[in-house]
Write a protein that holds these residues in place. Structure first.
Motif, mmCIF file in Angstrom:
data_model
loop_
_atom_site.group_PDB
_atom_site.id
_atom_site.type_symbol
_atom_site.label_atom_id
_atom_site.label_comp_id
_atom_site.label_asym_id
_atom_site.label_seq_id
_atom_site.Cartn_x
_atom_site.Cartn_y
_atom_site.Cartn_z
ATOM 1 N N LYS A 83 32.792 15.151 -53.298
ATOM 2 C CA LYS A 83 33.564 15.741 -54.387
ATOM 3 C C LYS A 83 34.998 16.010 -53.957
ATOM 4 N N GLN A 129 33.094 12.967 -57.118
ATOM 5 C CA GLN A 129 32.960 13.834 -58.278
ATOM 6 C C GLN A 129 34.035 14.916 -58.268
ATOM 7 N N GLY A 157 32.676 10.840 -61.101
ATOM 8 C CA GLY A 157 31.843 11.840 -61.751
ATOM 9 C C GLY A 157 32.526 13.177 -61.913
ATOM 10 N N THR A 159 31.354 17.590 -62.237
ATOM 11 C CA THR A 159 30.232 18.484 -61.937
ATOM 12 C C THR A 159 30.503 19.910 -62.407
#
Length: 273
Positions: free
Chosen positions: A81, A110, A137, A139
């Motif tokens: 991330k 992400q 992505g 989250t």
């Protein structure tokens, strides 16, 4: 292990992986043999997904150390991330993540908890075009953010969305899971045990006799199989450093899955405990 398609690529992904929050944030190498066995257990069962983040202390670096020592480091699906403000800070953090993971590129990057997501999404589009990330992505981990996640999915092209969902915390079923399915977005499920409280709640309780019909022998399998059975769930990522616990979790991704009627029966049974 059962697999689900990543809609944006049609790649198959095993339905149970492993999260690294707290569990892989270790100092020194004393815990490495146990963690190495955890990753060996993951691969032996057909799992691939390792989810981590720069906010998880040393977890990225530990994952990089351990996977680089295996004979098949490319066999894993690496998800991490970006968690910072600003374009340049985001680029630097993502470059650091690649270095720590010892990867020339990462499978999934992400935007953690939607921090400065519009800025990072532009960068990730460029990285994806350059082959530095395969999938993009977003989250979060709270119910309060599900509507915002769903709104982003409805207006942006996103490959993955990660969020909280459990047998007693089903808010994601209202809008987020349907929007993900409609928009062709793969889903990663965090907090499948509701931050661990569910396992404590069912500890010592008797499984229903009918759970055996689904091949379920433990509560971890019961709680995870409920999630895996939802057609819009791609992969659940319970965190653990214990290879025996992971082996138990991974069994939820095998065998017959409950239909919707049985899922409701499962949820009702847990609510009544």
């Amino acid at each position: 292990m059962l697999t689900r398609l990543i809609p944006s690529s049609q790649q198959l992904l095993p339905v149970v992986g492993v999260g690294t929050w707290q569990t892989f944030d270790v100092r020194g190498t004393a815990a490495y043999p146990q963690l190495q066995q955890t990753l060996t257990t993951l691969r032996a069962a057909g799992g691939t997904v390792i989810d981590t983040s720069p906010m998880y202390g040393r977890a990225e670096e530990v994952v990089g150390d351990l996977t680089s020592q295996t004979e098949i480091p490319d066999a894993f699906f690496y998800a991490t991330k970006v968690w910072t403000q600003g374009r340049e800070a985001g680029i630097q953090q993502m470059e650091d993540s690649l270095r720590k993971l010892r990867r020339p590129a990462v499978d999934l990057m992400q935007i953690h908890n939607l921090v400065d997501w519009k800025t990072h999404l532009r960068t990730l589009r460029d990285w994806q075009a350059a082959g530095k990330v395969r999938y993009v992505g977003i989250t979060h981990y709270t119910n309060a953010m599900h509507d915002e996640l769903a709104q982003i999915l409805a207006t942006e092209t996103i490959d993955f969305v990660q969020f909280n969902y459990s047998i007693l915390d089903r808010n994601a079923e209202k809008r987020l899971l349907p929007v993900a399915a409609e928009r062709g977005v793969a889903t990663l499920i965090n907090r499948p045990f509701t931050k661990g409280n569910l396992l404590a709640q069912v500890r010592g309780k008797v499984l229903p006799d009918w759970a055996a019909e689904l091949g379920i022998t433990t509560w971890a399998q019961f709680l995870l199989k409920f999630l895996v059975a939802h057609p819009a769930v791609t992969c659940v990522i319970p965190g653990t450093r214990n290879p025996d616990h992971l082996a138990d979790n991974l069994l939820a991704g095998e065998g017959e899955l409950p239909d919707e009627a049985v899922r409701e029966k499962m949820a009702a049974y847990v609510r009544a405990l």
